[in-house]
Design a protein around this motif. Structure first.
Motif, PDB file in Angstrom:
ATOM      1  N   THR A 274      83.708  17.470  -1.363  1.00  0.00           N
ATOM      2  CA  THR A 274      84.493  17.354  -0.134  1.00  0.00           C
ATOM      3  C   THR A 274      84.266  16.016   0.544  1.00  0.00           C
ATOM      4  O   THR A 274      85.207  15.366   1.003  1.00  0.00           O
ATOM      5  CB  THR A 274      84.120  18.496   0.836  1.00  0.00           C
ATOM      6  N   LEU A 277      86.081  13.217  -1.571  1.00  0.00           N
ATOM      7  CA  LEU A 277      87.432  13.425  -2.070  1.00  0.00           C
ATOM      8  C   LEU A 277      88.421  12.386  -1.556  1.00  0.00           C
ATOM      9  O   LEU A 277      89.341  11.984  -2.272  1.00  0.00           O
ATOM     10  CB  LEU A 277      87.917  14.838  -1.703  1.00  0.00           C
ATOM     11  N   GLY A 278      88.253  11.936  -0.330  1.00  0.00           N
ATOM     12  CA  GLY A 278      89.187  10.968   0.242  1.00  0.00           C
ATOM     13  C   GLY A 278      88.791   9.526   0.016  1.00  0.00           C
ATOM     14  O   GLY A 278      89.420   8.620   0.572  1.00  0.00           O
ATOM     15  N   TYR A 285      87.121  11.962  -6.240  1.00  0.00           N
ATOM     16  CA  TYR A 285      88.477  11.393  -6.180  1.00  0.00           C
ATOM     17  C   TYR A 285      89.004  11.158  -7.595  1.00  0.00           C
ATOM     18  O   TYR A 285      90.151  11.508  -7.912  1.00  0.00           O
ATOM     19  CB  TYR A 285      88.447  10.092  -5.394  1.00  0.00           C
ATOM     20  N   ALA A 295      97.480  12.385  -3.798  1.00  0.00           N
ATOM     21  CA  ALA A 295      97.535  12.600  -2.352  1.00  0.00           C
ATOM     22  C   ALA A 295      98.844  12.116  -1.750  1.00  0.00           C
ATOM     23  O   ALA A 295      99.341  11.043  -2.086  1.00  0.00           O
ATOM     24  CB  ALA A 295      96.365  11.880  -1.688  1.00  0.00           C
ATOM     25  N   ARG A 315      90.596  17.303   1.500  1.00  0.00           N
ATOM     26  CA  ARG A 315      90.688  15.845   1.529  1.00  0.00           C
ATOM     27  C   ARG A 315      90.746  15.314   2.969  1.00  0.00           C
ATOM     28  O   ARG A 315      90.404  14.173   3.233  1.00  0.00           O
ATOM     29  CB  ARG A 315      91.889  15.363   0.716  1.00  0.00           C
ATOM     30  N   GLU A 434      93.687  11.368   8.876  1.00  0.00           N
ATOM     31  CA  GLU A 434      92.275  11.447   8.537  1.00  0.00           C
ATOM     32  C   GLU A 434      91.344  11.155   9.708  1.00  0.00           C
ATOM     33  O   GLU A 434      90.163  11.501   9.654  1.00  0.00           O
ATOM     34  CB  GLU A 434      91.953  10.477   7.401  1.00  0.00           C
TER      35      GLU A 434
END
Length: 745
Positions: A274, A277-278, A285, A295, A315, A434
């Motif tokens: 987690t 992931l971004g 990723y 994404a 994400r 985000e």
């Protein structure tokens, strides 16, 4: 009962018996039980007592013969529950389609477009197209389930908790998608932690109450079944574990160590997945990408439908904002606030006007830029003669855009906040999704008018759907009192389109703004407008497009069709903008317009194939203009205005309008004087990708490497980083100062 009497003296019986009685019967429990049995003897010998005793014996035998479920059975249940959760979450983001004429649509199309059809396509794409998104969501949800199993060490209790959370999430997700065309995101959880849980029921539409009631009944039944299975399962623990005497023997030690290792490893894996992931380039990723995850940070609902709600949610749970700058602390931020406040006071001695004595309209013109500036593109007719002429008479120039073909919200975010994408960590791809959802009180420039005129001090328009880039929820945090869109209540007033174009025209969008200004009378506002007319695709929408013949570029095929359609759209924007400014010029109240194109359209395949054209494909047009009623309208000299990035627009507008400023705007003014434009360039689909780099431009538009910047410029960048960190990821020390307070005369 064994007697231990040493004297017939009654006193001796009362005084010594306890001391002499065996330890196990020190409190007389055994004697009490013996007396009870003696007194119950007649009852137990009765017919009813015999039946009751038999029933107890049967129950005891059944209890001793409870099923000891195997690990293989656990695995089967685990798989079924995880598959069900994956499908349930995916169901929650779909909606049954509607048709203007149902009879005109064939049965097969209706079936594939139905919720069941969409769900089927999501699953079968694993085999048909090697898009393993369904498998990815299964594995991620399975990991969450596994963490619960190892943490609780009770399989059926973990199953009840996991299934309950998935069911509640899916139903809530389904309702939110229906209401706002937006899935649940991590920041929504703050609604619960903020003490608003009791209000949730009031948000549920009447049409969904039956679904909620059925879900509650199913949830109760599910929990009851799981609790019953936990009671009937002789394997109470998934992994043998003993709290008492943990080092009793090797078997106990092995079980305890196994339990601890499984909990730590599974939880750490989930956390790491987690957390990363971004972040492009991280293990999670890259692994998710290899499984088909792509994404869609510009559209959370589209992302949830394409990649799965679990991936969309996780994400957005964490994105690295920026590294903590060296020297960041409260004292340093107070020193910065004081230094720039002193400088702002000096600047303000030379300024005569107030921001809030004018209406400011910030226009993000979708994909607007001069197509003739693109290498290899030429026309015999100028597609933007009015704006080109206007740029020679007012503050104007070229804007460095961090995106190409997309990333609109990033450029918009910079313009509204004064913050720069170039200073964020490269993994921060979309602040609107985000970052902002996790902030409590993000600062934006419209709040200058809110401070003077209250909640009606700023409004926003966007002739499209409100959930795009999470604008609806983000704008509320920014302080806009109304956000008028196609699906708002009330909707944006004008929605007219041109010929076969699929989106609202700029002329219609401008008219909605004019109507709002007229309705507001002599009062002033900050108005945010994001247009849609020139949004991709460009499929020959317009009748009588003269640019088909005027195009003398060395391109052909689909690229030429797109360029010609786009050029016609630019021409229509050019005329609509001229008409809009003419209407504003007739108003008796001061109005200033900040107009800019967000990025170039991603249609120039020929030019984009040459790396030497990268910079020119990141330059759009902007201007700052004031009407005749304005006291300002001071054209900024070309030396500082020829190039800019959107984060500097508000401080440039203050100079153009000759208005007093805050310490924050003073800092931006100083940075812009030394570094006219800076930004992170992303040349890729939709403006998001891994190939990012911060670029600095000088007054002539030439790229400058950081090491070649002047010492003053480097110090200003350091200050800028400290301030941006404090506003986004830091402690918010500046909030306790007057750093953002705009002076007034």
């Amino acid at each position: 009962m064994t007697e231990y009497m040493t004297s017939s003296d009654p006193q001796s019986d009362s005084a010594d018996t306890t001391a002499q009685r065996p330890v196990e019967d020190r409190f007389g429990f055994a004697r009490f039980c013996a007396r009870c049995r003696t007194r119950m003897e007649p009852f137990m010998q009765s017919r009813f007592g015999t039946i009751l005793n038999t029933a107890f014996d049967i129950a005891r035998n059944l209890w001793n013969r409870r099923i000891r479920f195997s690990y293989a059975f656990y695995a089967v249940v685990f798989t079924i529950v995880t598959v069900s959760a994956t499908l349930l979450l995916q169901w929650s983001v779909y909606a049954e389609p509607t048709y203007a004429d149902p009879n005109a649509v064939d049965t097969s199309t209706k079936a594939w477009n139905s919720i069941a059809g969409q769900l089927t396509k999501f699953v079968v794409q694993v085999w048909l197209f090697q898009q393993r998104n369904a498998l990815l969501n299964f594995l991620v949800l399975g990991l969450i389930y596994l963490v619960l199993v190892f943490l609780l060490n009770r399989f059926w209790i973990a199953t009840a908790v996991f299934s309950s959370v998935m069911l509640v999430f899916a139903v809530a997700n389904h309702i939110k998608v229906a209401l706002r065309s937006e899935p649940i995101i991590p920041s929504d959880l703050s609604f619960l932690s903020g003490g608003n849980t009791g209000e949730i029921w009031s948000f549920i539409p009447q049409d969904d109450l039956a679904l909620v009631h059925r879900s509650i009944k199913g949830l109760v039944l599910l929990v009851v079944i799981c609790v019953a299975l936990q009671i009937l399962d002789r394997r109470t623990c998934v992994i043998p574990f003993r709290w008492k005497h943990p080092f009793r023997n090797p078997k106990v030690i092995a079980g305890n160590c196994t339990r601890l290792v499984t909990v730590i490893v599974s939880a750490a894996t989930l956390f790491s997945f987690t957390w990363n992931l971004g972040i492009p380039g991280s293990w999670s990723y890259e692994w998710a990408t290899s499984m088909g995850d792509a994404a869609q940070l510009w559209d959370s609902l589209g992302d949830a439908r394409a990649n799965g709600p679990a991936m969309n949610f996780l994400r957005l749970a964490h994105a690295k904002t920026m590294d903590k700058p060296d020297g960041y602390n409260k004292a340093a931020m107070q020193e910065l606030a004081q230094r720039y406040s002193t400088a702002a006071k000096q600047t303000n001695t030379e300024r005569t006007n107030n921001f809030t004595d004018s209406t400011v309209i910030m226009i993000l013109s979708e994909s607007f830029s001069d197509p003739t500036r693109v290498p290899g593109i030429t026309f015999t007719e100028d597609p933007m003669p009015n704006i080109r002429a206007l740029k020679t008479t007012t503050t104007s120039g070229l804007m460095l855009s961090p995106g190409y073909g997309g990333g609109t919200a990033n450029i918009e975010y910079q313009a509204l906040t004064g913050l720069s994408m170039g200073l964020f960590d490269d993994s921060m791809q979309s602040p609107y999704q985000e970052l902002v959802p996790h902030q409590k009180n993000p600062y934006t420039f419209n709040q200058i008018w809110n401070a003077k005129y209250g909640e009606q001090g700023s409004i926003a328009f966007h002739p499209y759907v409100k959930n795009m880039y999470l604008r609806d929820s983000d704008y509320k945090k920014f302080g806009f009192s109304h956000f008028y869109t196609l699906d708002s209540n009330p909707p944006i007033a004008h929605q007219e389109r041109i010929d076969n174009a699929p989106v609202t025209s700029d002329a219609a969008a401008y008219q909605s703004v004019v109507d709002a200004l007229n309705a507001n009378g002599a009062k002033h506002q900050f108005v945010q407008l994001v247009t849609m007319q020139n949004h991709m695709p460009y499929n020959d929408w317009y009748a009588n497009n003269q640019f088909k013949e005027a195009d003398t570029s060395a391109i052909s095929g689909d690229e030429k069709t797109s360029v010609d359609t786009y050029a016609k759209g630019v021409s229509l924007t050019d005329q609509a903008t001229a008409d809009f400014l003419a209407q504003l010029d007739q108003m008796s109240k001061p109005v200033t317009v900040i107009f800019y194109g967000d990025h170039l359209p991603g249609i120039y395949q020929t030019a984009a194939s040459d790396e030497n054209n990268t910079l020119s494909l990141h330059e759009t047009d902007y201007f700052i203009w004031s009407n005749q009623a304005s006291a300002g309208n001071k054209k900024i000299n070309a030396g500082t205005a020829s190039y800019a990035s959107s984060n500097f627009f508000m401080t440039m507008a203050s100079e153009h309008m000759d208005t007093k400023i805050s310490a924050y705007l003073e800092m931006l003014r100083q940075v812009h004087d030394e570094i006219p434009a800076l930004g992170r360039l992303v040349l890729g689909t939709h403006g998001f990708g891994d190939d990012s780099a911060t670029v600095y431009l000088d007054a002539e538009g030439n790229p400058v490497r950081y090491k070649d910047l002047s010492d003053k410029a480097k110090q200003l960048i350091t200050d800028y980083e400290l301030i941006q960190y404090d506003m986004t990821a830091g402690k918010g020390y500046l909030d306790d100062t007057d750093f953002f307070t705009v002076a007034s005369k």
